[in-house]
Design a protein around this motif. Structure first.
Motif, PDB file in Angstrom:
ATOM      1  N   GLU A 125       0.791  -1.485  -0.096  1.00 53.88           N
ATOM      2  CA  GLU A 125       0.060   0.017  -0.036  1.00 53.88           C
ATOM      3  C   GLU A 125       0.879   1.438   0.112  1.00 53.88           C
ATOM      4  OE1 GLU A 125      -2.458  -0.526   3.394  1.00 53.88           O
ATOM      5  OE2 GLU A 125      -3.615  -1.783   2.382  1.00 53.88           O
ATOM      6  N   LEU A 126       1.962   1.325   0.883  1.00 61.51           N
ATOM      7  CA  LEU A 126       2.816   2.481   0.817  1.00 61.51           C
ATOM      8  C   LEU A 126       3.503   2.533  -0.270  1.00 61.51           C
ATOM      9  CD1 LEU A 126       3.863   4.801   2.533  1.00 61.51           C
ATOM     10  CD2 LEU A 126       5.477   3.253   3.779  1.00 61.51           C
ATOM     11  N   ALA A 127       3.832   1.468  -0.967  1.00 64.88           N
ATOM     12  CA  ALA A 127       4.600   1.665  -2.353  1.00 64.88           C
ATOM     13  C   ALA A 127       3.738   2.191  -3.357  1.00 64.88           C
ATOM     14  CB  ALA A 127       5.401   0.134  -2.543  1.00 64.88           C
ATOM     15  N   ALA A 128       2.486   1.826  -3.233  1.00 68.22           N
ATOM     16  CA  ALA A 128       1.693   2.232  -4.422  1.00 68.22           C
ATOM     17  C   ALA A 128       1.448   3.862  -4.173  1.00 68.22           C
ATOM     18  CB  ALA A 128       0.064   1.701  -4.257  1.00 68.22           C
ATOM     19  N   GLU A 129       1.667   4.422  -3.062  1.00 66.41           N
ATOM     20  CA  GLU A 129       1.388   5.753  -2.816  1.00 66.41           C
ATOM     21  C   GLU A 129       2.617   6.531  -3.059  1.00 66.41           C
ATOM     22  OE1 GLU A 129      -0.828   7.579   0.677  1.00 66.41           O
ATOM     23  OE2 GLU A 129      -0.844   5.642   1.277  1.00 66.41           O
ATOM     24  N   LEU A 130       3.614   5.793  -2.949  1.00 67.48           N
ATOM     25  CA  LEU A 130       5.146   6.359  -3.146  1.00 67.48           C
ATOM     26  C   LEU A 130       5.188   6.424  -4.791  1.00 67.48           C
ATOM     27  CD1 LEU A 130       7.261   4.636  -0.546  1.00 67.48           C
ATOM     28  CD2 LEU A 130       6.684   7.007  -0.801  1.00 67.48           C
ATOM     29  N   SER A 131       4.827   5.595  -5.499  1.00 70.42           N
ATOM     30  CA  SER A 131       4.953   5.313  -6.810  1.00 70.42           C
ATOM     31  C   SER A 131       3.884   6.532  -7.670  1.00 70.42           C
ATOM     32  CB  SER A 131       4.458   4.179  -7.619  1.00 70.42           C
ATOM     33  OG  SER A 131       5.012   2.900  -7.047  1.00 70.42           O
ATOM     34  N   LYS A 132       2.962   7.055  -7.102  1.00 67.23           N
ATOM     35  CA  LYS A 132       2.300   8.111  -7.587  1.00 67.23           C
ATOM     36  C   LYS A 132       2.487   9.412  -7.022  1.00 67.23           C
ATOM     37  CE  LYS A 132      -2.091   5.097  -7.626  1.00 67.23           C
ATOM     38  NZ  LYS A 132      -3.343   5.123  -6.705  1.00 67.23           N
ATOM     39  N   ALA A 133       3.454   9.424  -6.057  1.00 71.04           N
ATOM     40  CA  ALA A 133       3.861  10.691  -5.433  1.00 71.04           C
ATOM     41  C   ALA A 133       4.719  11.409  -6.308  1.00 71.04           C
ATOM     42  CB  ALA A 133       4.387  10.604  -4.098  1.00 71.04           C
ATOM     43  N   GLU A 134       4.802  12.815  -6.649  1.00 73.13           N
ATOM     44  CA  GLU A 134       5.715  13.652  -7.503  1.00 73.13           C
ATOM     45  C   GLU A 134       7.072  14.115  -6.417  1.00 73.13           C
ATOM     46  OE1 GLU A 134       3.797  16.828  -9.065  1.00 73.13           O
ATOM     47  OE2 GLU A 134       2.689  15.807 -10.393  1.00 73.13           O
ATOM     48  N   ARG A 135       6.405  14.180  -5.019  1.00 73.48           N
ATOM     49  CA  ARG A 135       7.233  14.687  -4.027  1.00 73.48           C
ATOM     50  C   ARG A 135       7.138  13.600  -2.600  1.00 73.48           C
ATOM     51  NH1 ARG A 135       4.402  18.729  -5.724  1.00 73.48           N
ATOM     52  NH2 ARG A 135       5.510  20.188  -7.356  1.00 73.48           N
ATOM     53  N   VAL A 136       8.298  13.443  -2.063  1.00 77.43           N
ATOM     54  CA  VAL A 136       8.520  12.520  -1.092  1.00 77.43           C
ATOM     55  C   VAL A 136       9.551  13.205   0.063  1.00 77.43           C
ATOM     56  CG1 VAL A 136       8.733  10.224   0.222  1.00 77.43           C
ATOM     57  CG2 VAL A 136       7.638  10.464  -2.096  1.00 77.43           C
ATOM     58  N   ALA A 137       9.350  13.520   1.228  1.00 72.65           N
ATOM     59  CA  ALA A 137      10.342  13.860   2.084  1.00 72.65           C
ATOM     60  C   ALA A 137      10.557  12.666   3.054  1.00 72.65           C
ATOM     61  CB  ALA A 137       9.918  15.243   2.631  1.00 72.65           C
ATOM     62  N   LEU A 138      11.686  12.671   3.641  1.00 79.20           N
ATOM     63  CA  LEU A 138      12.192  11.824   4.486  1.00 79.20           C
ATOM     64  C   LEU A 138      12.728  12.662   5.933  1.00 79.20           C
ATOM     65  CD1 LEU A 138      13.123   8.975   5.615  1.00 79.20           C
ATOM     66  CD2 LEU A 138      15.494   9.441   4.916  1.00 79.20           C
ATOM     67  N   VAL A 139      11.743  12.852   6.957  1.00 77.73           N
ATOM     68  CA  VAL A 139      12.050  13.402   8.145  1.00 77.73           C
ATOM     69  C   VAL A 139      12.488  12.781   9.385  1.00 77.73           C
ATOM     70  CG1 VAL A 139      10.413  15.293   7.407  1.00 77.73           C
ATOM     71  CG2 VAL A 139       9.562  13.531   8.763  1.00 77.73           C
ATOM     72  N   SER A 140      13.250  13.538  10.188  1.00 80.90           N
ATOM     73  CA  SER A 140      13.782  12.769  11.349  1.00 80.90           C
ATOM     74  C   SER A 140      12.793  12.940  12.546  1.00 80.90           C
ATOM     75  CB  SER A 140      15.300  13.313  11.552  1.00 80.90           C
ATOM     76  OG  SER A 140      15.568  12.606  12.904  1.00 80.90           O
ATOM     77  N   LEU A 141      12.602  12.093  13.488  1.00 80.32           N
ATOM     78  CA  LEU A 141      11.813  12.222  14.492  1.00 80.32           C
ATOM     79  C   LEU A 141      12.579  12.380  16.029  1.00 80.32           C
ATOM     80  CD1 LEU A 141       8.988   9.789  13.647  1.00 80.32           C
ATOM     81  CD2 LEU A 141       9.014  12.158  13.287  1.00 80.32           C
ATOM     82  N   ASN A 142      13.876  12.207  15.741  1.00 83.52           N
ATOM     83  CA  ASN A 142      14.686  12.340  16.931  1.00 83.52           C
ATOM     84  C   ASN A 142      14.718  13.179  17.834  1.00 83.52           C
ATOM     85  OD1 ASN A 142      16.095   9.830  15.970  1.00 83.52           O
ATOM     86  ND2 ASN A 142      17.397  10.870  14.764  1.00 83.52           N
ATOM     87  N   ARG A 143      14.698  13.174  19.018  1.00 82.69           N
ATOM     88  CA  ARG A 143      14.489  14.265  20.004  1.00 82.69           C
ATOM     89  C   ARG A 143      13.211  14.969  19.840  1.00 82.69           C
ATOM     90  NH1 ARG A 143      19.432  14.919  22.375  1.00 82.69           N
ATOM     91  NH2 ARG A 143      21.358  14.200  21.390  1.00 82.69           N
TER      92      ARG A 143
END
Length: 281
Positions: free
Chosen positions: A14-32
């Motif tokens: 399901e997540l891969a399907a959404e990623l395939s359609k997305a023009e933009r994807v950001a990786l964010v850190s949740l540390n601290r």
């Protein structure tokens, strides 16, 4: 057990399907990131935040392909995905505005100098005053309170906060850092941008842009380069130079006739005075 594995596989698909359609994807850190702030960000309708296990996210990125798997190289600690509607540079600015002031903790690396401002504190002279003095802070007892005599840098940009400094800042109520979603890397229509490329100081950028514009305009003006920005300035200068030349040469025009006649009258008056003086002499 098998049901759990099947559930994870379903999440990956399901997540891969959404990623395939997305023009933009950001990786964010949740540390601290404090739990209270994370809860608030998850409820923010303007942020499409997806939090899942690291393995599920990595497998989904690999399955989605189209270059998204490159984001895996930037995984560090606890991370989540964002699906931004706007370009990733605007996202970076938006996330920076959502960051909140926080106390520094031991081991944190500060992004700017930590400065103790000049002025009185709420503490009476004692052990804290000695502690501040040992750190190189100029202090003095005034009105029964410890007063910092001048701004003092106690942690320089890029340095880590020690336990002693963290405890001191907590006592003084100084919050020198901010917490929030930290943009680690982003995918935008086939391109990968790192945190360094996305971390833009808007105020500094605008100042640099204004300085560059002023420098370019000055260069164009001084080299007589004609464009829509310099044409009025160049015509104004040319008119001023022509007017000065005409005035000095005594050449009459509609715009300088009064000035030239006034100048001629002044010169005539000076000449009359000189003639009278010579006759008397």
């Amino acid at each position: 057990m098998r049901e759990s594995i099947n559930q994870k596989k379903k999440l990956v698909v399901e997540l891969a399907a959404e990623l395939s359609k997305a023009e933009r994807v950001a990786l964010v850190s949740l540390n601290r990131l404090p739990a209270r702030q994370l809860k608030s960000l998850r409820e923010d309708e303007g942020l499409d935040l997806r939090i899942s296990s690291k393995n599920i996210v990595k497998r989904a990125l690999e399955k989605a392909d189209k270059g998204l798997e490159k984001l895996i190289d930037y995984f560090k600690g606890s991370c989540a995905l964002l699906f931004p509607k706007k370009d990733v540079f605007k996202l970076s600015i938006e996330l920076s505005k959502k960051r909140e002031p926080a106390f520094a903790k031991r081991g944190m690396t500060v992004k700017k100098d930590v400065v103790l401002d000049e002025g009185p504190t709420q503490f009476m002279p004692g052990e804290l005053m000695t502690e501040l003095t040992e750190m190189g802070v100029k202090v003095s007892p005034k009105g029964g309170k410890i007063t910092i005599m001048e701004p003092s840098i106690i942690v320089k940009r890029g340095e880590q906060v020690s336990k002693q400094v963290a405890d001191l800042l907590f006592k003084l109520g100084v919050k020198p850092v901010t917490t929030g979603l930290e943009l680690v890397a982003a995918y935008d229509n086939g391109s990968i941008f790192t945190s360094k490329e996305l971390d833009i100081d808007v105020e500094e950028f605008m100042n640099n842009l204004l300085n560059a514009h002023a420098g370019a305009l000055n260069l164009a003006y001084n080299t007589n380069m004609v464009n829509k920005l310099t044409i009025k300035l160049l015509l104004r200068r040319a008119f001023s130079q022509a007017s000065n030349l005409a005035r000095e040469a005594g050449f009459l025009t509609k715009s300088n006739v009064n000035e030239v006649l006034a100048m001629a009258n002044a010169r005539a008056g000076a000449l009359v005075k000189q003639i009278k003086w010579e006759v008397k002499g």
